[in-house]
Design a protein around this motif. Structure first.
Motif, short mmCIF file in Angstrom:
data_model
loop_
_atom_site.label_atom_id
_atom_site.label_comp_id
_atom_site.label_asym_id
_atom_site.label_seq_id
_atom_site.Cartn_x
_atom_site.Cartn_y
_atom_site.Cartn_z
N GLU A 95 0.87 -1.19 0.00
CA GLU A 95 0.00 0.00 0.00
C GLU A 95 0.90 1.23 0.00
OE1 GLU A 95 -1.39 1.82 3.44
OE2 GLU A 95 0.76 1.80 3.79
N TYR A 120 -0.92 9.95 -5.42
CA TYR A 120 -0.02 8.94 -5.99
C TYR A 120 -0.81 7.95 -6.80
CZ TYR A 120 -1.76 6.47 -1.82
OH TYR A 120 -2.56 5.93 -0.86
N ARG A 134 -9.58 -9.67 -7.38
CA ARG A 134 -8.49 -9.65 -6.39
C ARG A 134 -7.20 -10.14 -7.05
NH1 ARG A 134 -8.85 -13.77 -1.91
NH2 ARG A 134 -10.30 -12.58 -0.62
N ALA A 299 -11.03 2.94 -0.20
CA ALA A 299 -11.15 3.00 1.26
C ALA A 299 -10.10 3.94 1.83
CB ALA A 299 -10.98 1.60 1.86
N GLY A 300 -10.34 4.36 3.06
CA GLY A 300 -9.35 5.23 3.69
C GLY A 300 -9.78 5.62 5.08
N PHE A 320 -6.99 8.37 1.32
CA PHE A 320 -7.72 7.22 0.77
C PHE A 320 -6.93 6.61 -0.37
CE2 PHE A 320 -9.34 10.53 -2.22
CZ PHE A 320 -9.05 9.90 -3.43
N ALA A 321 -7.29 5.39 -0.74
CA ALA A 321 -6.77 4.78 -1.96
C ALA A 321 -7.92 4.06 -2.66
CB ALA A 321 -5.65 3.80 -1.65
N GLY A 323 -8.96 1.30 -5.84
CA GLY A 323 -8.40 0.22 -6.66
C GLY A 323 -8.65 0.51 -8.13
P1 HAM Z 1 -7.04 -0.82 1.31
O1 HAM Z 1 -8.46 -0.89 1.75
O2 HAM Z 1 -6.15 -1.92 1.74
O3 HAM Z 1 -6.50 0.58 1.82
O4 HAM Z 1 -6.99 -0.73 -0.26
C1 HAM Z 1 -7.68 0.29 -0.98
C2 HAM Z 1 -8.32 -0.27 -2.25
O5 HAM Z 1 -7.35 -0.98 -3.03
C3 HAM Z 1 -9.40 -1.32 -1.99
O6 HAM Z 1 -10.64 -0.70 -1.67
C4 HAM Z 1 -9.45 -2.04 -3.33
O7 HAM Z 1 -10.22 -1.32 -4.27
C5 HAM Z 1 -7.99 -2.01 -3.77
N1 HAM Z 1 -7.35 -3.31 -3.50
C6 HAM Z 1 -6.83 -3.74 -2.34
N2 HAM Z 1 -6.34 -5.00 -2.45
C7 HAM Z 1 -6.57 -5.38 -3.73
C8 HAM Z 1 -6.29 -6.57 -4.49
N3 HAM Z 1 -5.66 -7.61 -3.95
N4 HAM Z 1 -6.66 -6.62 -5.79
C9 HAM Z 1 -7.29 -5.54 -6.37
N5 HAM Z 1 -7.57 -4.40 -5.70
C10 HAM Z 1 -7.21 -4.31 -4.40
C11 HAM Z 1 -5.21 1.00 1.66
O8 HAM Z 1 -4.40 0.47 0.93
C12 HAM Z 1 -4.89 2.27 2.42
N6 HAM Z 1 -3.48 2.62 2.17
C13 HAM Z 1 -5.81 3.41 2.02
C14 HAM Z 1 -5.50 4.69 2.71
C15 HAM Z 1 -4.84 5.74 2.21
N7 HAM Z 1 -5.80 4.97 3.95
C16 HAM Z 1 -5.34 6.18 4.26
N8 HAM Z 1 -4.73 6.65 3.19
#
Ligand code: HAM
Length: 449
Positions: A95, A120, A134, A299-300, A320-321, A323
């Motif tokens: 992430e 980013y 996924r 999500a975030g 937030f981020a 997908g």
């Molecule tokens: P996260 O919920 O782990 O949050 O990931 C954000 C989005 O990335 C998910 O809602 C989904 O759309 C996408 N995603 C995650 N894993 C996969 C996967 N294996 N395959 C496809 N898409 C995926 C974060 O990563 C936090 N860093 C968000 C954040 C930013 N919070 C605060 N700042």
């Protein structure tokens, strides 16, 4: 069986390679959708005052363990981690948030930026079990706003995400869910209450949740298993364990969001928890009805302790981020027969001399006239060249044959121009030296068909 392309044949050894499971080539329409998402991201985030940041794909493993939490699924099971050649334990980033906080501190952005607002985009890696939606390498677009604990910034970030999804062309049908997880201390109190409630029900939970009861009890609330859901539905909610300050913060976030009457309505979800441990107070998730079991689009949340815990100043942050693959699956491009681009010209040539002139015109249009021009040097007949033009999405075709080169007012040659968007479209004839002018008009007047 389809005939296979011959593979390169080196020293008598034939080898075929396949993609790794959960890794994907992004091509054609999906690449177009990615581009659209990236363009919308740049346009929207710029308007909200964010600047781009690009951090390394490889980081010290402990960066993620500390930020995301040692007991989370990501750290326990999903990180691509290894020892590099200098025996350092490194990991491919799962992430972006941890890296950006590291960069914020390492580059002293608190001194140069005041309020730091970064966006980013790029690949992330999680070794999850691949299934529809996924992946093991997927892409995220995200923002991080570092340097404020003000509830209006939570609202700003959620609003920004809503605008971004709309401008990227994601089809309607998303829902914004929000919850308040309080501070770490408040959450510790809640976890104790939850454990107490669950103590007599552990045997009813799925095998994973029976483990989670000891390692990460909050995640039981998030389990998709029916039996676990049934138990979780009766569990105490986190908001009852929160202090006045956290409660007031959340009410301010809700109030600010509800004042933006034009945005997608938000929905409180008192059982929503997140798979990353750094969150404090506000968390949110966007789910979409058009996605399957993996319905989280983005999500975030707020993470007020992370900067300080990495040795930085005591300041709040929220982000937030989204997908990108999931977003792309919800974007409809124009239908196939509408795909010809009005800004593109294909140069078809017949004969040796015409091919040379065609090559020079192609280069001239690209370099001196900023016109998108393509050709297929290997196609033989006119028919096959025009087929290549359509396949490559060109609306306009220039046709030059050796005969055309002898014509024209001063014998300097002519060309035929064909509009490939019209079946049996008429051909117009122009002086060859006029080609840049003619094409400038044709390619710039009409918007993409
Ligand atoms: P996260 O919920 O782990 O949050 O990931 C954000 C989005 O990335 C998910 O809602 C989904 O759309 C996408 N995603 C995650 N894993 C996969 C996967 N294996 N395959 C496809 N898409 C995926 C974060 O990563 C936090 N860093 C968000 C954040 C930013 N919070 C605060 N700042």
């Amino acid at each position: 069986m389809e005939a296979r392309e011959a593979v390169p044949f080196f020293f008598g050894v034939r080898m075929e390679f396949k993609r790794l499971r959960g890794f994907k080539d992004i091509t054609s329409d999906e690449a177009q959708r990615f581009l659209r998402i990236e363009e919308a991201a740049r346009a929207v985030f710029e308007r909200f005052g964010y600047e781009e940041i690009r951090t390394p794909l490889l980081e010290p493993k402990d960066l993620f363990t500390r930020a995301i939490g040692g007991e989370t699924d990501i750290v326990q099971k999903e990180m691509y981690e290894f020892e590099d050649r200098s025996n350092e334990r490194v990991a491919l980033r799962p992430e972006g948030t941890a890296s950006i906080v590291r960069a914020f501190i390492e580059n002293d952005f608190d001194k140069t930026h005041g309020l730091a607002k970064f966006f980013y985009m790029g690949p992330m890696f999680r070794s999850e079990r691949p299934q529809a939606g996924r992946l093991r390498q997927f892409h995220q677009v995200g923002v991080e706003l570092i340097g404020t604990a003000n509830p209006l910034s939570d609202a700003e970030v959620i609003h920004c995400l809503d605008v971004f999804l709309r401008e990227a062309g994601v089809q309607n049908g998303w829902e914004i869910r929000v919850n308040n997880l309080g501070t770490f201390q408040e959450r510790a109190g809640y976890k104790a209450k939850l454990s107490e409630f669950l103590a007599s029900k552990v045997s009813k939970l799925c095998a994973d949740c029976q483990k989670r009861y000891h390692t990460n009890v909050l995640r039981i609330l998030d389990c998709k298993n029916d039996a676990c859901r049934e138990v979780a539905r009766r569990a105490p909610v986190v908001s009852e364990s929160l202090g006045a300050e956290s409660q007031a913060h959340f009410q301010d976030v809700l109030g600010a969001l509800r004042s933006l009457v034009w945005m997608t309505p938000i929905k409180e979800d008192p059982y929503m928890v997140r798979g990353l441990d750094y969150y404090t107070k506000t968390v949110f998730e966007i789910v979409h009805e058009g996605l399957g079991a993996q319905d989280a689009l983005a999500a975030g949340g707020r993470y007020d302790s992370l900067v300080e815990s990495f040795g930085g100043p005591k300041i709040g942050a929220v982000g937030f981020a989204a997908g990108v693959e999931r977003m792309a699956s919800l974007i409809h491009l124009k239908p196939d027969n509408d795909k010809l681009r009005s800004d593109t010209v294909f140069i078809a040539t017949l004969g040796q001399e015409a091919r040379k002139r065609g090559f020079s015109l192609l280069s001239n249009l690209r370099e001196n006239h900023q016109i998108r021009a393509i050709a297929d040097f290997d196609s033989g007949s006119l028919k096959s060249q025009l087929r290549a033009a359509i396949k490559n999405g060109a609306r306009w075709a220039i046709i030059i044959g050796d005969d055309e080169l002898k014509k024209g007012k001063e014998g300097t040659g002519v060309f035929q121009l064909k509009d490939l968007s019209v079946e049996r479209g008429i051909q117009e004839e122009y002086e060859l030296h006029d080609a840049p002018n003619v094409l400038n008009k044709k390619t710039k007047i009409v918007e993409n068909v």
